[in-house]
Scaffold this motif. Structure first.
Motif, short mmCIF file in Angstrom:
data_model
loop_
_atom_site.label_atom_id
_atom_site.label_comp_id
_atom_site.label_asym_id
_atom_site.label_seq_id
_atom_site.Cartn_x
_atom_site.Cartn_y
_atom_site.Cartn_z
N CYS A 199 2.63 -26.77 -31.49
CA CYS A 199 1.39 -27.31 -32.07
C CYS A 199 0.39 -27.75 -31.00
O CYS A 199 -0.27 -28.80 -31.16
CB CYS A 199 1.71 -28.47 -33.00
SG CYS A 199 2.85 -28.01 -34.30
N GLY A 200 0.29 -27.00 -29.93
CA GLY A 200 -0.72 -27.31 -28.91
C GLY A 200 -0.59 -28.70 -28.31
O GLY A 200 -1.59 -29.29 -27.93
N GLY A 201 0.64 -29.22 -28.25
CA GLY A 201 0.84 -30.53 -27.63
C GLY A 201 0.57 -31.70 -28.57
O GLY A 201 0.57 -32.85 -28.14
N LEU A 202 0.37 -31.40 -29.87
CA LEU A 202 0.11 -32.46 -30.86
C LEU A 202 1.08 -32.32 -32.03
O LEU A 202 0.77 -31.66 -33.04
CB LEU A 202 -1.34 -32.37 -31.36
CG LEU A 202 -2.44 -32.74 -30.35
CD1 LEU A 202 -3.80 -32.32 -30.86
CD2 LEU A 202 -2.41 -34.24 -30.06
N PRO A 203 2.29 -32.89 -31.93
CA PRO A 203 3.30 -32.74 -32.99
C PRO A 203 2.75 -33.11 -34.36
O PRO A 203 2.01 -34.10 -34.49
CB PRO A 203 4.39 -33.72 -32.56
CG PRO A 203 4.27 -33.78 -31.08
CD PRO A 203 2.80 -33.67 -30.79
N GLY A 204 3.13 -32.31 -35.35
CA GLY A 204 2.69 -32.60 -36.72
C GLY A 204 1.36 -31.98 -37.08
O GLY A 204 0.94 -32.01 -38.23
N LYS A 205 0.68 -31.42 -36.07
CA LYS A 205 -0.63 -30.81 -36.33
C LYS A 205 -0.46 -29.28 -36.49
O LYS A 205 0.65 -28.77 -36.46
CB LYS A 205 -1.59 -31.12 -35.17
CG LYS A 205 -1.83 -32.62 -34.97
CD LYS A 205 -2.80 -33.14 -36.02
CE LYS A 205 -3.21 -34.56 -35.80
NZ LYS A 205 -2.35 -35.58 -36.32
N ALA A 206 -1.59 -28.59 -36.62
CA ALA A 206 -1.54 -27.14 -36.83
C ALA A 206 -0.97 -26.42 -35.60
O ALA A 206 -1.04 -26.94 -34.49
CB ALA A 206 -2.95 -26.63 -37.12
N LYS A 207 -0.44 -25.23 -35.85
CA LYS A 207 0.09 -24.41 -34.74
C LYS A 207 -1.03 -24.15 -33.73
O LYS A 207 -2.19 -23.99 -34.12
CB LYS A 207 0.61 -23.08 -35.27
CG LYS A 207 1.75 -23.24 -36.25
CD LYS A 207 3.09 -22.98 -35.63
CE LYS A 207 4.18 -23.34 -36.62
NZ LYS A 207 5.51 -23.17 -36.21
N GLY A 208 -0.66 -24.14 -32.46
CA GLY A 208 -1.69 -23.94 -31.45
C GLY A 208 -1.12 -23.39 -30.16
O GLY A 208 0.09 -23.07 -30.08
#
Ligand code: G3P
Ligand code: MG
Length: 376
Positions: free
Chosen positions: A216-225
């Protein structure tokens, strides 16, 4: 993927100066020794925390009667989890000789070369011991251990309530965590890189949290990145600890994380692994040994790697054919590999696929062989 890079002379200079201070009573300027020794730790010097194979006696042979070092040697291990200075103290106490931080090359030591890339970014450090402290000592400014990072994210580990062994566990508390605690917003501060510093302790939780960060681009719980960078200090599938058969190492953890990440994301995990048997580790070991040699023979300046300053032989004493022996063989001259039977390798004859230049029972026999060969 293996990372090929070299330590910068300036980074070693600081330890070298400390080393010179420690050994100010060393012998006066004289001839530089023509050989050096690199000792693997787990399965050669230590097993499960205790010295093995006559290692204290073997090391004492490398010092003069007044306690000053006479033969240049280093520890070249894929292990780690504490800063080099702390490991040097621990080894000195355990082995009964004075060991300088300059003589300790750990699996994660090359991480300091990534400072210019991530110095002010939020990074997560994983593994036993004091992984965040290691990275802070290398100069990284925004470091959290995975324990501390997970504690910011409520419910990230759905099994935490069943981990009775975690209750009352003292996490790695650093001044850094307190400072970060007040300024960090895990919803918006993305993790830019993850470093597997030493063997992970809670594989299930660590794989879950790393998958979250990396998917998730280094932001757990957020959109795939986009996947943040991922570095492993080594890629040992197995290593020898106190238990009779080998234990799963960082390479096994890497395989577990990689296969789960690839299944969950349907795209390949990108990572870089350091440690033996990478040729750059052996190249770096040569220059560290060179600095140890120039220091103990009283040279005031750090010598360059010109031909006349090179060693005629460097002995790698290891227990793992795939890691220590193959690494030394790939590095080529002047490396000479010695395989002990005190760790991963337990065979009667030489290893079939990665034969060593010499097979011995233990490290004491290896050192006796070297000193005899070098006519000392
Ligand atoms: O975790 C340590 C292990 O992977 C290897 O240590 O000293 O045998 O290189 P060493
Ligand atoms: Mg070993």
């Amino acid at each position: 993927m293996r990372f090929r890079s070299f330590f910068r002379a300036s980074q070693i200079k600081a330890s070298s100066l400390l080393f010179r201070r420690l050994y100010s009573h060393s012998r006066p300027q004289g001839r530089r020794p023509s050989f050096g020794i690199a000792f693997d730790i787990d399965g050669v010097i230590i097993r499960g925390g205790d010295p093995i194979g006559g290692s204290p006696q073997a090391l004492s042979r490398l010092y003069a009667e007044d306690g000053s070092l006479k033969i240049p040697y280093i520890f070249l291990t894929n292990g780690g989890g504490v800063p080099e200075s702390k490991r040097a103290c621990e080894l000195s106490g355990l082995l009964g000789v004075q060991i300088s931080p300059l003589q300790v090359v750990l699996g994660h030591s090359p991480f300091r070369n990534l400072l210019s890339r991530f110095e002010n970014d939020l990074i997560v450090a994983v593994g036993k011991g004091e992984p965040a402290k290691v990275m802070l000592e290398y100069g990284f400014k925004k470091v959290l251990s995975i324990d501390d990072y997970a504690s910011f994210l409520k419910d990230i580990d759905p099994l935490s309530q069943y981990k009775s062994w975690r209750i009352n566990q003292i996490y790695e508390i650093t001044k850094n965590v307190d400072e970060l605690h007040s300024s960090l917003n895990v919803d918006s501060d993305a993790v830019k890189a993850t470093f597997i510093v030493s063997d992970p302790v809670d594989w299930g939780r660590d794989i879950q949290v790393l998958c979250d960060i990396l998917s998730c681009g280094g932001l757990p719980g957020k959109a795939k990145g986009h996947q943040p960078a991922l570095y492993f200090a080594s890629d040992d599938l197995q290593y020898q600890a106190a238990f009779p058969s080998e234990r799963l190492g960082m390479g096994a953890f890497r395989i577990a994380l990689e296969s789960i990440f690839n299944r969950v994301n349907n795209r390949p995990l990108h990572y870089t692994s350091f440690g033996k048997p990478n040729p750059f580790v052996f190249k770096n070991a040569e220059s560290v040994l060179m600095r140890v040699a120039s220091t103990i023979c009283g040279e005031l300046d750090i010598v360059d790697d010109t031909k006349e300053n090179q060693f005629r032989s460097i002995y790698m004493i290891g227990d793992n054919p795939i890691v220590d022996i193959d690494g030394a063989a790939e590095a080529g001259r002047p490396w000479f590999s010695i395989l002990t039977r005190t760790g991963v390798f337990k065979g009667r004859d030489n290893h079939q696929d990665y034969p060593a230049d010499l097979v011995v029972e233990n490290v004491q026999e290896a050192v006796e062989f070297i000193l005899k060969k070098e006519a000392l």
